[in-house]
Design an enzyme around this catalytic site. Structure first.
Site, PDB file in Angstrom:
ATOM      1  N   TYR A  29     -11.479   1.896   3.638  1.00 25.65           N
ATOM      2  CA  TYR A  29     -10.256   1.525   2.926  1.00 25.65           C
ATOM      3  C   TYR A  29     -10.553   0.406   1.941  1.00 25.65           C
ATOM      4  CZ  TYR A  29      -5.188   0.802   2.537  1.00 25.65           C
ATOM      5  OH  TYR A  29      -3.881   0.714   2.090  1.00 25.65           O
ATOM      6  N   SER A  67       0.802  -1.233   0.000  1.00 23.65           N
ATOM      7  CA  SER A  67       0.000   0.000   0.000  1.00 23.65           C
ATOM      8  C   SER A  67       0.833   1.281   0.000  1.00 23.65           C
ATOM      9  CB  SER A  67      -0.965   0.008   1.190  1.00 23.65           C
ATOM     10  OG  SER A  67      -1.992  -0.925   0.988  1.00 23.65           O
ATOM     11  N   LYS A  82       0.306   3.509  -2.958  1.00 31.11           N
ATOM     12  CA  LYS A  82      -0.806   4.456  -3.076  1.00 31.11           C
ATOM     13  C   LYS A  82      -0.368   5.931  -3.122  1.00 31.11           C
ATOM     14  CE  LYS A  82      -4.490   1.606  -0.980  1.00 31.11           C
ATOM     15  NZ  LYS A  82      -3.839   0.292  -0.813  1.00 31.11           N
TER      16      LYS A  82
END
Length: 265
Positions: free
Chosen positions: A105, A6, A9
């Site tokens: 999320y 992640s 991101k």
């Protein structure tokens, strides 16, 4: 070479904001302007699918307020499915809530990656290389390990089936070939040195060693709280405190933070 999951991101968000600076989209535009499959999004309410009260926007994607969730049900994630096909499959699933009304999320940044592709008419990896990696000298950052000689540099990911025991969690072979789709929410391989250059760019308000990626005002915008109206705190692509701190982490235990005020923590 670490799987940064992640921590992909924030880099995708920076890539998107470089397009925003050029006027290629506005933060509150419907993403359906480029991704028509999202024009008629629906929300699950009391067991029924109802039309979304407002369209999903890039701001919603970058702040996880789109209503998208994680979960493989109905998602095209096969070995030959493209990012376009993945987006089309998600568009058929009901959203968790009306866009902009809450935080959850999920696959939001993956869809942002597809949005970038549709705007630029290029694969996400190419756009990110042109706009971020090459400018910052992040030569070891990519969605796969291009050089087969670098296989022994790939860090092993372990799992802990029980306390005191570690076992390999996945083989290195999975990152040695180009993936069928570039998952902007989780797909990058990188090094501590490369990611430090990305962090330094944010700390320097958009540039490193004379190579500018974003304007200073754009970095400041990313560091703002964009969910104040719903009582949450989140920036564009990462978590913020509204006072100059920006951070995020990855599923394998990686983490970064940038404090633009220079205070000690």
């Amino acid at each position: 070479l670490f799987r940064i999951y992640s921590m992909t991101k924030p880099i995708v968000a920076v890539t998107a904001m470089s397009l925003w600076e050029e006027g290629k989209f506005k933060l509150d535009d419907p993403i359906s302007n480029y991704l028509p499959e999202w024009k008629e999004a629906v929300v699950r309410e009391k067991g029924k699918a109802v039309p979304a009260e407002s369209p999903i926007t890039p701001r919603h994607l970058m702040t996880h307020s789109s209503g998208l969730t994680y979960g493989k049900e109905g998602a095209k994630l096969g070995p030959s499915d493209t990012l376009e096909e993945f987006s089309q499959s998600l568009a058929k699933r009901p959203l968790k809530f009306h866009p902009g009304t809450s935080y959850n999320y999920g696959y939001s940044i993956d869809i942002l990656g597809r949005y970038i592709e549709a705007i630029e008419k290029k694969s996400l990896d190419v756009v990110m290389r042109e706009r971020v990696f090459d400018r910052l000298g992040m030569s070891d950052t990519e969605f796969w390990v291009r050089n087969p000689d670098h296989r022994d540099r790939v860090a092993m990911v372990y799992r802990q089936p029980r306390k005191g025991e570690l076992k390999p969690g996945m083989s290195t072979s999975s990152v040695m070939s180009k993936p069928p789709r570039m998952m902007g929410g989780q797909g990058l391989i990188s090094t501590a040195g490369d990611y430090a250059r990305f962090c330094q760019m944010l700390l320097n308000k958009g540039e490193v060693e004379g190579k500018r990626v974003l304007k200073a005002a754009t970095v400041d915008l990313m560091f703002e709280n964009h969910l104040r109206k719903i009582g949450k705190v989140y920036g564009l692509g990462g978590i913020v405190d509204g006072k100059g701190r920006y951070s995020w982490g990855g599923a394998a235990g990686t983490k970064f933070w940038v404090d633009s005020r220079g205070d000690s923590y």
